[in-house]
Structures are given as C-alpha cells and as structure tokens.
Design an enzyme around this catalytic site. Structure first.
Site, short mmCIF file in Angstrom:
data_model
loop_
_atom_site.label_atom_id
_atom_site.label_comp_id
_atom_site.label_asym_id
_atom_site.label_seq_id
_atom_site.Cartn_x
_atom_site.Cartn_y
_atom_site.Cartn_z
N ASP A 39 47.37 17.05 83.45
CA ASP A 39 48.31 17.58 84.15
C ASP A 39 48.05 17.07 85.70
OD1 ASP A 39 46.04 19.19 84.58
OD2 ASP A 39 47.04 21.16 84.22
N TRP A 40 47.01 16.24 85.94
CA TRP A 40 47.00 15.85 87.33
C TRP A 40 47.02 13.85 87.32
CZ3 TRP A 40 43.02 13.42 85.43
CH2 TRP A 40 42.18 14.05 84.89
N GLU A 65 36.37 27.71 87.50
CA GLU A 65 37.58 26.97 87.64
C GLU A 65 38.70 28.05 88.39
OE1 GLU A 65 39.77 24.70 84.93
OE2 GLU A 65 38.25 23.65 84.05
N ASN A 80 35.89 21.75 77.08
CA ASN A 80 36.55 22.23 78.08
C ASN A 80 37.71 22.95 77.35
OD1 ASN A 80 37.82 22.71 80.84
ND2 ASN A 80 39.36 21.55 79.60
N GLU A 81 37.34 24.31 77.43
CA GLU A 81 38.30 25.49 77.04
C GLU A 81 38.80 25.30 75.61
OE1 GLU A 81 41.64 24.63 79.92
OE2 GLU A 81 40.52 25.60 81.39
C1 BMA Z 1 41.98 23.69 83.40
C2 BMA Z 1 41.08 22.40 83.57
C3 BMA Z 1 42.13 21.20 83.35
C4 BMA Z 1 43.34 21.25 84.14
C5 BMA Z 1 43.23 22.25 85.15
C6 BMA Z 1 44.50 22.50 85.75
O1 BMA Z 1 41.88 24.48 82.97
O2 BMA Z 1 40.31 22.35 82.55
O3 BMA Z 1 42.33 20.99 82.01
O4 BMA Z 1 43.88 19.91 84.65
O5 BMA Z 1 43.17 23.40 84.40
O6 BMA Z 1 45.68 22.79 84.99
#
Ligand code: BMA
Length: 847
Positions: A162-163, A524, A427-428
């Site tokens: 997404d980036w 985050e 991640n997630e």
């Molecule tokens: C998160 C990250 C990325 C993502 C960001 C912004 O949760 O772990 O996967 O780029 O958000 O959406």
C-alpha cells in the site's frame, strides 16, 4: 560479462542486480518509477529470464580439493548450470546457496547459466497446485499488484504494497563467486552472547561452520582459535575431522563482565564494539571476524498491581527503556542500487531523531550486514520480523523446510549483533486470521492449524534452536505471552493490556488523541503525506501534479488515501482555490498541508504514548514503546514515511526529533482538562521552571504567563499541571479558542504549542515577513530568522543537498529564532538558497 536473455531480449547484465535495472541500463525501459511504468513494465516480470556468463578456468583451480559456487542471493526460483550440467536449484531469496562444481570446471572457457522462473508464474502455479486456497489471492486493485506472493519466499512487497509498486524482479541480487580450498574451509561462524546464570560473566557461544568434511580421505588435525581482540580474552581448541565427522566447531568464551564495557541504546550511553576473530588452521591461520557488543535485553511481561493484563517493556542492561522509533521497509524496489551511504544516511536520520528502536517489517527483506553494523554503532535496537506479512501461508513440507533453512541462516547471521533485540514471527497474521481480513469464515481451524505449524512449530523452533537466549514473539502485533496462553490466535490480538498494538485512525480531526487506545506498546500508527514536489517532477508530467489528478490517485496505493488526506486538510485548513495559482505552487502547498497533518497527528500520538508510560488509566497505560509507521520510502509517492525516498526529511521527521527528545514537554486536552506533562528519559534532574503562556494569534506579546515549578522524577512521565481548561482560560483572560493558543517552554529552550481551534477557524493570523541571515561555514552554520508576526508551520527548504536544519515546520512565536544548520557532503548554502514558507503564505495570495 553477464548476459540476461528472454523472449528475444539479450541484455548486458549486472551482478549483483535485477532484471529491471538491466532493462533500464540497456535502454529497453525508462525509469521504472516514472508515472505508470510499474504497470507498463509488468510484462517483463512474467518472462523467464536466464543469466549467463563465461569465464576462463582459473589458473591452478584443479589443484584444489574443493571448488564451490557460492551464491549469496538468488531472486528467486532458478536452476543453475555449469557447462550445461545441472549444479543445483534455488527456491528462496533469503537463503545462501553453495554448489559443488569441482568436477564440472573444464579447461578453457566455462559457461555458467542461471535459469530463473518468473516469480509471478511460479507463485500462481504453486497456488493452483495447493490443495486449498491460501488467501488473499490478490492484493487490492488500488495497489496494481501481482497475486500470490505468499507462495514464493521472496520480498512480499515486491508484488506491490500500500506504499509501493509491483516489481517482482528476477536476478542474481547478491554476490556470486567461485571458492576453492584444500581439505577444509571455515565458511563462517555464529556467535551468541548471553550472561551466565549468576549474571557475573559473559558467555560467547561460537559455532564455526566447516566445509569439505565429507571429501576428507584421512583424519585431519586442526587448531581452532577464537579471540576477542584488545581484551586478552581468547581460547584455542584442537579439533579432528574425518569423513562423516561433524562440520561444526563449538567454543565458548567465558569471562568476567568487568573485562568489557556495556553497549547501550541511543541516548543511554556509548556503543562500544569488539572484534571477535576466529580461525581454523593447520599452518598459516586465516581469520574471519564479526563485531560484537555486550548488553542484556529482557522483554518484561509480568502482572501489574492494580490492573488486568501484563506489562510489555524492554529492559536493557537491567534498565527499563521506553522504545522510541519507527518501522523500516526496503529502501528501494531494486536492492542493488541501494548504496551503503544511503542506508547510513537513513539510519543516521533515525538516530538524530533520538530513535532507539527500528522494526524491520516482515513484508520486506532481512537487511544486509551493513544495516545491522550501523544499528550497532548507532545504538538502534532492531525488532526483526521474520519475512511474512499480511497473508495466510502454505504449510506443505517443502515450504516448511525452505522456511527452516531461511530462518536458521538468518538467525545465525544476525544474532551476535548487540542491536538485534527481538524476533517476531510475522506482520499482522494473527490479527488477520482472528479478525477475518481475508474472508476465512468457516475455515478458522484449518488456518489456525497452519498458523501454528508455520510460526510456532517451524519459525519459533528454528529461532530458538539457533538462538536459545533470544527473544521471540509470535506476531507483530500480538498479545505476546497472552497470545500463547490463548492458543496463539488470541481472542483480541489488539488487546491494549497485553503485548503490542497496531492502530490506525483516518477520521478527520485526529490531532487530539485522548480517545486513542492506550496500549502497553504501540508498534505501528501512522498517517500518509506526499513527498516534496521536487522528488516527483522528474517522474511526472506537469498535469499529474494535482491532488485530484489520475496520477495522484494511481500513485496512492492506500484505498481512500487521497480522500483521507483531503478531508483532513479541509477539517484543519481549507485548501485554497487551486485554479488561482500555477500548478507546481499549488501542488507544493498541497504537499505542505499533507505533511503538516501527518506531523501533527503522529506528534500527538507519540506524545500520548510517552505521557502514558508512568500512568495507569483503568487497566490501560504504562505504555513503553512508540514505533510509528513508517520511517522510509521505497519510491517517491504518498506514504506514511517520515523520510522521503531520497532521504530528505519530511516535516514529520523534524517533529520526531522533538517528540522523541530525551526531555519533552507535552500539553494536551484530556476530557475537559488542560494537562501538561514533562517526560524525562535521561538521568539528569532538571531543575528548570516551566512557563505556560497564552498568546493570541495576532501578536507575539504573551497575554498571560504562569511559572510552573517542576519537580521531576527521572525516567518517567510527570503530570505537572491539570486544570479545567475553561476555568484556566477564564483566569488567563484567553476565552476565545479561535483567537488564542497555549505555549509552554523551559526558558530559552524547546517550547511546545497547543492550538485550541482548527487553523481554519483561527482568528488573527496574518502573513508574516520572515527574514533569514546565515553565518558560519561548513560543516555547521547559524541561521537567524526574524518575523513580524506569529507564523505557524514555518517550513525551511532548499534545493542544496545535504542541508539539515536544527528545527523545521515550527511555530514561530517570538520575533527572532536562532537555528543551527548542519551541512553534509561538503555542501555550501547561502541565505538566498533558503526558501521559507509558512501557513499564511497559502492564503494571502488571494488578498
Ligand atoms: C500496516 C503495516 C503495513 C502497511 C501499513 C499501512 O499495518 O504492517 O502492512 O503498509 O499498515 O497500511
């Protein structure tokens, strides 16, 4: 010279490199980052590229008993041939391969060929062959990406994120060489550093890896030596090898802790490093080295008196430390063009912003050695994700074996770094399964079993096998110990009372964050902004640079990203009418407003986290970490980063330097109260008095001034003022929230402001005349700024590279401000090179 070929293309190729860089250097394609080129060039990723080169038989190579082709990185699935004979296959971008080629090298010319399979077609074939779907099938359309990255062990973001763009490249992305040796070769070693049980000694467990054991024809005696240079600490060991014997040598150095100095995170002390040298020899020793440091690290998860849940904080050398930092993503889609200087520059920017932790995010790559070496030097603790992100994954035997090899190699490579703090499984992916991000309804048990097979039985097992004293959490974020208790997929992986949390909120009007979840550790949180116009001009056409252009929407890979930024601008500022000015100025204003909103929001959340470190709010609070999303960029485009692709500081990065400063004042409105906190990371007692002012926007004479004596406890957040806001404003004779703002400072030192209304409704602001004087020369200059009116968000900019301002994006309250300007790379700068913008410049145009 390497050649790359596919479907009629024959390119001069570069190793280490990637097919996209080769296509560019051969003028087949233009800059892959320009306009819509990510889509235009996607076809090149669907070809199967072959890399070939010839070489002469190296003189005397036949005299060696072993000849190996060492491949440090192949991207990704390939078959390798020497003189048309298969020598091996590769399956994993993150694995080093070594192939025995002794019998295949022939006199004269030899041909080596690496036949890659397109990553996208490989992933697609794997997914079709898999017995059941492993979601998500494809990324959201807005990312213009490729499907099924989860089926190939390759940088997940190379299929789009997404980036970032989709460039699922192919190529030999790291070094490749022939190695020849007689009998045995020490190919490398790993070192694990941990305190002894009684805490009095350091134990350095060294494991040397030896190649060639199986081709020995007799029993051979060797001397293994380990030396910690400049300390007098060393050990020697006689070892014998024969065919079938172990190919490992184990030695443990044990010594009194007093003999070495402690390594500390940035802001807490020095980072002493020592060379650890190893040799295995019969005659002339050849040494190999790693640089190590000595610190203890604990992740403390224990009951909290008076609250449900567990703590979650890092103790380094016995000292609890609030982790300030951000999240690291790959610094380019094309790794081979990332220079060491670029990595150093990015990490140095993190250090200058007082960061002591960076998370290497799981959708990228395990970074190269220099990254961790620099983190060691700069005192930046690395939270290292294992490379899995935002997906379910296959768990067939071949896949799991591939993962075990990857994790074992990476952990063995990195564990000796004092900066390497924590391993995280992915991640997630725990949250994704629990919260049904990929529509796994009805299949929860299936994917949960897969989750445990992959991250617990495979990844965690491999991490602990290689690094028994290491710290591992199963996911980022997770409830850590509580996730384990709840069977690894916690009921609420975002529970604020356990582990770490990711939190995003794009609702307009988020400067005030008292409704924000107060987690134990916020790993985050983020908000998007655009990078400088200058970074986009070479990649776009003039009409692209407009916030509603097709390009702007195309470049923003975050669904609704443009709408969110635009709504936030409307909420706080009102964007001036674009048709009245030239497009480039208009876009520059737009970028500026997006950067203000990003900087302000992340500032508020970061301060909120730091304020919460010493307080419980019901069961929440005692926050001990804030890592915003994201530090750096993969290309020039809108993203959550605080550093542009070029390394240029966005406004957020200047703000980070302030909101992560060891001593910080933070003002906030909590419920109906005005609160002021002072956060102290340092040991220094701060005897200063704090002054609280009320200003009106139309004058820099303070309307009200109050001295607040500050009694501080160190390493804490201290609430030093807490009064009903309306009562206070009445007392200060500052009742109009549109006309006034509050300001607090330690006399003559950093100050901080609290606006009481949006800037859209603020009354009394006028266009200032700001003048600049510069004195001094390389490497440090002094800038004197004067103004005739209060100026919000003063933005200093220059086209000269290597100029860093001491402060930027600030509220200009007095009539004079003195700033240091640091020059790098021999830069020179004059006052006329500095462009100054502040908020009212955007509106005054129309008056
Ligand atoms: C998160 C990250 C990325 C993502 C960001 C912004 O949760 O772990 O996967 O780029 O958000 O959406």
């Amino acid at each position: 010279m390497w050649k790359a070929s596919a479907l009629g293309f024959m390119l001069n190729a570069t190793v280490p490199g990637s097919i996209y860089m080769d296509l560019m250097l051969n003028h087949v394609i233009e800059d892959p980052y320009a306009r819509y080129n990510d889509i235009a060039y996607s076809k090149y990723a669907s070809f199967n590229w072959s890399y070939t080169r010839t070489f002469q038989e190296p003189v005397g190579i036949k005299n060696y008993t072993n000849v190996v082709l060492a491949c440090d990185g192949l991207d990704t699935v390939s078959e390798l041939f020497l003189n048309n004979q298969t020598i091996g296959k590769s399956w994993n971008q993150f694995v080093k391969y070594r192939f025995d080629v002794k019998d295949l090298i022939r006199p004269g010319v030899n041909v080596i060929e690496v036949r890659f399979i397109s990553a996208i077609s490989y992933a697609s074939v794997q997914s079709v062959a898999y017995p059941y779907p492993v979601p998500p099938e494809c990324p959201p359309d807005v990312q213009h990406g490729q499907c099924h990255p989860n089926f190939i062990r390759k940088e997940q973001a190379s299929f789009s994120w997404d980036w970032g763009p989709s460039f699922p490249s192919q190529g030999i992305w790291k070094d490749m060489r022939l190695e020849a040796y007689n009998d045995l070769e020490l190919t490398g070693f790993s070192a694990e550093i941990a305190p002894s049980d009684d805490g009095k000694e350091w134990l350095v467990h060294i494991v040397g890896s030896v190649a060639g054991v199986n081709s020995l024809t007799s029993t051979e005696k060797y001397l293994f030596v380990a030396v910690l240079e400049d300390t007098g600490i060393n050990q020697t060991l006689d070892v014998t090898f024969s065919q079938g014997s172990t190919d490992r040598v184990n030695v443990t150095l044990t010594f009194d802790k007093q003999l070495v100095k402690l390594w500390w995170p940035n802001g807490y002390g020095a980072q002493p490093l020592y060379n650890l040298s190893i040799s295995l020899s019969r005659d002339e020793p050849i040494w190999i080295r790693k640089r190590v440091g000595f610190r203890t690290i604990e992740l403390v998860q224990e009951p909290i008196s008076g609250a449900k849940g567990l703590s979650f904080y890092f103790k380094i050398n016995g000292r609890p430390i609030f982790m300030k930092g951000s999240n690291w993503i790959p610094a380019d889609s094309f790794q081979s063009r990332i220079t060491s200087k670029k990595i150093k520059d990015l990490l140095n920017s993190a250090r200058l912003a007082h960061m002591n932790m960076l998370r290497v995010w799981g959708g990228g790559i395990y970074e190269r050695d220099i990254f961790y070496d620099l983190a060691d030097e700069m005192g930046i603790i690395i939270w290292q994700d294992i490379m899995f992100a935002c997906a379910m994954y296959p768990t067939n035997t071949v896949f799991l074996e591939n993962v075990t090899l990857e994790v074992t190699q990476q952990v063995s490579r990195l564990k000796h770094h004092p900066s390497l703090g924590l391993w995280a499984g992915n991640n997630e992916n725990e949250a994704a399964l629990r919260d049904n991000w990929y529509n796994t309804t009805g299949k929860f048990d299936l994917y949960k079993a897969d989750y445990i097979k992959l991250y617990i039985d495979t990844v965690m097992a491999a991490v602990y096998k290689e690094h028994p004293s290491g710290i591992f959490v199963s996911s980022s974020p997770s409830n850590a110990a509580q996730s384990e208790k709840e069977g690894w997929i916690a009921l609420n992986p975002y529970d604020t009372r356990y582990g770490d949390v990711h939190y995003y909120n794009y609702t307009p009007g988020r400067y005030y964050v008292d409704t924000h979840p107060r987690s134990r550790f916020l790993s985050e949180y983020g908000y998007q902004s655009w990078p400088s116009t200058k970074s986009l001009v070479p990649l776009t056409l003039p009409a692209d640079l407009f916030e509603f252009s097709n390009f702007a929407f195309y470049r923003n890979h975050h669904g609704s990203g443009q709408e969110q930024m635009n709504a936030q601008i409307r909420y706080y500022f009102n964007k001036p009418n674009a048709s009245l000015i030239d497009p480039v100025t208009n876009f520059t204003h737009y970028v500026y407003l997006t950067q203000i909103n990003q900087a302000m929001y992340i500032r508020m959340v970061s301060e909120f986290c730091r304020r919460s470190q010493s307080y419980l709010y019901g069961d929440d609070g005692l926050t001990m970490g804030a890592l915003y999303w994201q530090l750096n960029d993969i290309w020039p485009g809108p993203s959550w980063s605080s550093l542009e692709y070029s390394g240029k500081w966005k406004m957020l990065h200047y703000y980070a330097k302030k909101f992560f400063a060891p001593e910080m004042i933070s003002m906030s409105i909590e419920a109906d109260n005005l609160t002021i906190y002072v956060v102290m990371d340092s040991d220094n007692g701060f005897p200063y008095n704090l002054t609280l002012y009320c200003f009106s926007w139309d004058s820099y004479e303070a309307k009200y001034e109050k001295l607040l004596p500050v009694k501080l406890k160190q390493q804490t957040s201290n609430l030093i003022f807490n009064e009903n806001l309306d009562d206070f404003l009445k007392k200060a004779n500052c009742t109009s929230r549109e006309k006034h703002f509050l300001y607090a400072e330690w006399k003559g030192m950093v100050g901080t402001e609290l606006p009481l209304s949006t800037y859209r409704t603020a009354v009394g602001l006028r266009k200032p005349t700001i003048k600049v004087l510069l004195a001094g020369s390389y490497p440090l200059m002094t800038m004197i700024l004067t103004t005739d009116a209060i100026a919000p968000f003063v933005w200093l900019d220059t086209d000269v590279e290597g100029v860093l301002f001491e402060d930027n994006g600030f509220l200009f309250v007095g009539d004079t401000k003195v700033l240091l300007v640091t020059l790098r790379y021999n830069a020179t700068v004059k006052a006329s090179d500095i462009k100054i913008m502040s908020l009212m410049d955007l509106y005054d145009i129309y008056n």
